[in-house]
Motif scaffolding. Structure first.
Motif, PDB file in Angstrom:
ATOM      1  N   MET A 187      28.236  49.588   1.060  1.00 49.63           N
ATOM      2  CA  MET A 187      27.696  48.234   1.138  1.00 49.63           C
ATOM      3  C   MET A 187      26.850  47.982  -0.100  1.00 49.63           C
ATOM      4  SD  MET A 187      26.692  47.431   5.067  1.00 49.63           S
ATOM      5  CE  MET A 187      27.941  47.446   6.338  1.00 49.63           C
ATOM      6  N   LEU A 188      27.001  46.784  -0.665  1.00 55.07           N
ATOM      7  CA  LEU A 188      26.269  46.398  -1.861  1.00 55.07           C
ATOM      8  C   LEU A 188      25.272  45.300  -1.511  1.00 55.07           C
ATOM      9  CD1 LEU A 188      29.275  46.238  -4.346  1.00 55.07           C
ATOM     10  CD2 LEU A 188      27.808  48.186  -3.830  1.00 55.07           C
ATOM     11  N   PHE A 189      24.150  45.293  -2.226  1.00 57.64           N
ATOM     12  CA  PHE A 189      23.084  44.342  -1.924  1.00 57.64           C
ATOM     13  C   PHE A 189      22.631  43.652  -3.201  1.00 57.64           C
ATOM     14  CE2 PHE A 189      22.946  47.984   0.948  1.00 57.64           C
ATOM     15  CZ  PHE A 189      23.169  47.349   2.150  1.00 57.64           C
ATOM     16  N   THR A 190      21.797  42.648  -3.037  1.00 64.26           N
ATOM     17  CA  THR A 190      21.271  41.911  -4.177  1.00 64.26           C
ATOM     18  C   THR A 190      19.751  42.023  -4.193  1.00 64.26           C
ATOM     19  OG1 THR A 190      21.405  39.903  -2.818  1.00 64.26           O
ATOM     20  CG2 THR A 190      23.201  40.311  -4.351  1.00 64.26           C
ATOM     21  N   ALA A 191      19.165  41.680  -5.338  1.00 64.55           N
ATOM     22  CA  ALA A 191      17.734  41.920  -5.546  1.00 64.55           C
ATOM     23  C   ALA A 191      16.865  41.227  -4.505  1.00 64.55           C
ATOM     24  CB  ALA A 191      17.346  41.467  -6.953  1.00 64.55           C
ATOM     25  N   ASP A 192      17.300  40.072  -4.023  1.00 66.66           N
ATOM     26  CA  ASP A 192      16.492  39.342  -3.042  1.00 66.66           C
ATOM     27  C   ASP A 192      16.477  40.034  -1.682  1.00 66.66           C
ATOM     28  OD1 ASP A 192      19.302  38.492  -3.065  1.00 66.66           O
ATOM     29  OD2 ASP A 192      18.738  37.181  -1.429  1.00 66.66           O
ATOM     30  N   GLN A 193      17.327  41.038  -1.481  1.00 66.27           N
ATOM     31  CA  GLN A 193      17.363  41.766  -0.204  1.00 66.27           C
ATOM     32  C   GLN A 193      16.543  43.055  -0.233  1.00 66.27           C
ATOM     33  OE1 GLN A 193      21.673  41.997  -0.103  1.00 66.27           O
ATOM     34  NE2 GLN A 193      21.795  40.439   1.509  1.00 66.27           N
ATOM     35  N   VAL A 194      16.031  43.406  -1.405  1.00 67.05           N
ATOM     36  CA  VAL A 194      15.245  44.631  -1.522  1.00 67.05           C
ATOM     37  C   VAL A 194      14.007  44.542  -0.631  1.00 67.05           C
ATOM     38  CG1 VAL A 194      13.792  46.002  -3.081  1.00 67.05           C
ATOM     39  CG2 VAL A 194      16.059  45.223  -3.823  1.00 67.05           C
ATOM     40  N   GLY A 195      13.725  45.621   0.090  1.00 70.38           N
ATOM     41  CA  GLY A 195      12.581  45.655   0.997  1.00 70.38           C
ATOM     42  C   GLY A 195      12.930  45.270   2.421  1.00 70.38           C
ATOM     43  N   LYS A 196      14.066  44.620   2.599  1.00 64.49           N
ATOM     44  CA  LYS A 196      14.511  44.297   3.956  1.00 64.49           C
ATOM     45  C   LYS A 196      15.189  45.511   4.580  1.00 64.49           C
ATOM     46  CE  LYS A 196      15.078  39.298   3.426  1.00 64.49           C
ATOM     47  NZ  LYS A 196      14.008  38.989   4.395  1.00 64.49           N
ATOM     48  N   LYS A 197      15.346  45.483   5.875  1.00 68.18           N
ATOM     49  CA  LYS A 197      16.019  46.563   6.583  1.00 68.18           C
ATOM     50  C   LYS A 197      17.380  46.056   7.047  1.00 68.18           C
ATOM     51  CE  LYS A 197      13.573  49.268   9.243  1.00 68.18           C
ATOM     52  NZ  LYS A 197      12.812  49.803  10.415  1.00 68.18           N
ATOM     53  N   ILE A 198      18.429  46.821   6.761  1.00 75.78           N
ATOM     54  CA  ILE A 198      19.756  46.471   7.250  1.00 75.78           C
ATOM     55  C   ILE A 198      20.062  47.315   8.480  1.00 75.78           C
ATOM     56  CG2 ILE A 198      20.912  48.105   5.681  1.00 75.78           C
ATOM     57  CD1 ILE A 198      23.308  46.144   5.697  1.00 75.78           C
ATOM     58  N   TYR A 199      20.649  46.667   9.462  1.00 74.23           N
ATOM     59  CA  TYR A 199      21.104  47.321  10.690  1.00 74.23           C
ATOM     60  C   TYR A 199      22.618  47.267  10.703  1.00 74.23           C
ATOM     61  CZ  TYR A 199      16.317  47.069  12.527  1.00 74.23           C
ATOM     62  OH  TYR A 199      14.962  47.214  12.718  1.00 74.23           O
ATOM     63  N   VAL A 200      23.252  48.406  10.906  1.00 73.86           N
ATOM     64  CA  VAL A 200      24.714  48.500  10.882  1.00 73.86           C
ATOM     65  C   VAL A 200      25.208  49.031  12.223  1.00 73.86           C
ATOM     66  CG1 VAL A 200      26.723  49.511   9.743  1.00 73.86           C
ATOM     67  CG2 VAL A 200      24.686  48.946   8.398  1.00 73.86           C
ATOM     68  N   ILE A 201      26.108  48.285  12.834  1.00 75.93           N
ATOM     69  CA  ILE A 201      26.760  48.696  14.077  1.00 75.93           C
ATOM     70  C   ILE A 201      28.260  48.809  13.801  1.00 75.93           C
ATOM     71  CG2 ILE A 201      27.447  47.906  16.391  1.00 75.93           C
ATOM     72  CD1 ILE A 201      24.678  46.730  16.718  1.00 75.93           C
ATOM     73  N   CYS A 202      28.878  49.877  14.298  1.00 75.49           N
ATOM     74  CA  CYS A 202      30.312  50.059  14.140  1.00 75.49           C
ATOM     75  C   CYS A 202      30.986  50.210  15.503  1.00 75.49           C
ATOM     76  CB  CYS A 202      30.616  51.291  13.283  1.00 75.49           C
ATOM     77  SG  CYS A 202      30.126  51.133  11.552  1.00 75.49           S
ATOM     78  N   TYR A 203      32.281  49.990  15.516  1.00 77.10           N
ATOM     79  CA  TYR A 203      33.081  50.149  16.734  1.00 77.10           C
ATOM     80  C   TYR A 203      34.518  50.382  16.308  1.00 77.10           C
ATOM     81  CZ  TYR A 203      33.320  45.166  15.578  1.00 77.10           C
ATOM     82  OH  TYR A 203      33.442  43.972  14.901  1.00 77.10           O
ATOM     83  N   TYR A 204      35.286  50.972  17.188  1.00 77.01           N
ATOM     84  CA  TYR A 204      36.672  51.312  16.865  1.00 77.01           C
ATOM     85  C   TYR A 204      37.631  50.215  17.316  1.00 77.01           C
ATOM     86  CZ  TYR A 204      35.231  56.174  15.958  1.00 77.01           C
ATOM     87  OH  TYR A 204      34.665  57.314  15.447  1.00 77.01           O
ATOM     88  N   PHE A 205      38.668  49.982  16.490  1.00 80.47           N
ATOM     89  CA  PHE A 205      39.792  49.118  16.843  1.00 80.47           C
ATOM     90  C   PHE A 205      41.022  49.986  17.082  1.00 80.47           C
ATOM     91  CE2 PHE A 205      37.660  45.634  14.331  1.00 80.47           C
ATOM     92  CZ  PHE A 205      37.592  44.699  15.356  1.00 80.47           C
TER      93      PHE A 205
END
Length: 223
Positions: A187-205
């Motif tokens: 996953m790639l991010f941009t400078a305005d997202q620095v300091g934020k927390k990302i939450y990632v959820i996965c599931y199977y297809f």
């Protein structure tokens, strides 16, 4: 210097994609307008300018990484929009060459009687560097196996952002991403997202596109 494999792979794809659309008669046959062709070529020029700075050791810095991540996302959205438009155009009959150059595979007949996945993957961030993270979604019943479980065709992903010192996001805050074919993905991010927390959820297809249960969220602060 950390370079994104996602961007490096897309670089070759985008060049081939644009070269094919620019072949005489191809855009017209596929229903791509002259304005759209110009938009694509302008974006490719921008992408090429940015990636030269991105891959050179003496110009790879937080600013050029941020610029590269932005133009990658814009270029990816553009190619996906073109592909969606082409696939939706009932007057277009795609050739094998079209499918190969535009990465539009022939849809396979879906197998019947495949159960919906009854397990959820475990999600782990395996790399976190400036404006880039790598995650792995693995079978918690067999954590040392990198491959997807039997009868799992792809991995669904949804993400949410929150302030690092705030509460967890609500279920409705998550947005679905494109499904991943591999168990490890970037996953790639941009400078305005620095300091934020990302939450990632996965599931199977399963191969029929039916989704199993969600994983627990994996949360990481963007740096």
């Amino acid at each position: 210097m950390n370079l994104s494999n996602l961007i490096l792979r897309f670089n070759f794809y985008f060049i081939a994609f644009a070269e094919y659309i620019n072949l005489t008669g191809v855009a017209t046959r596929l229903g791509i307008s002259a304005t759209q062709k110009t938009e694509m070529n302008d974006k490719l020029t921008d992408f090429n300018d940015k990636i030269l700075l991105y891959v050179a050791p003496d110009t790879n810095n937080p600013g050029t990484v941020n610029d590269m991540n932005i133009v990658y996302k814009e270029s990816y959205i553009l190619t996906e929009r073109f592909k969606k438009q082409i696939k939706a155009n009932t007057s277009v009959t795609l050739t094998g060459r079209d499918r190969l150059n535009l990465d539009i595979p022939q849809e396979k007949n879906r197998r019947g009687h495949i159960p919906v996945p009854d397990i959820s993957p475990a999600v782990l961030c395996v790399q976190c560097v400036h404006l880039m993270m790598s995650f792995i979604a693995f079978d918690p019943t067999n954590p040392f196996k990198r491959a997807k479980p039997k009868d799992v065709a792809s991995i669904g992903v949804k993400i949410a952002f929150a302030n690092a010192d705030g509460g967890d996001p609500a279920p409705e805050d998550y947005t679905k991403q494109d499904a991943e074919k591999q168990t490890e993905f970037e996953m790639l991010f941009t400078a305005d997202q620095v300091g934020k927390k990302i939450y990632v959820i996965c599931y199977y297809f399963n191969p029929r596109g039916e989704a199993g249960p969600d994983s627990l969220p994996c949360s990481v602060v963007i740096i």
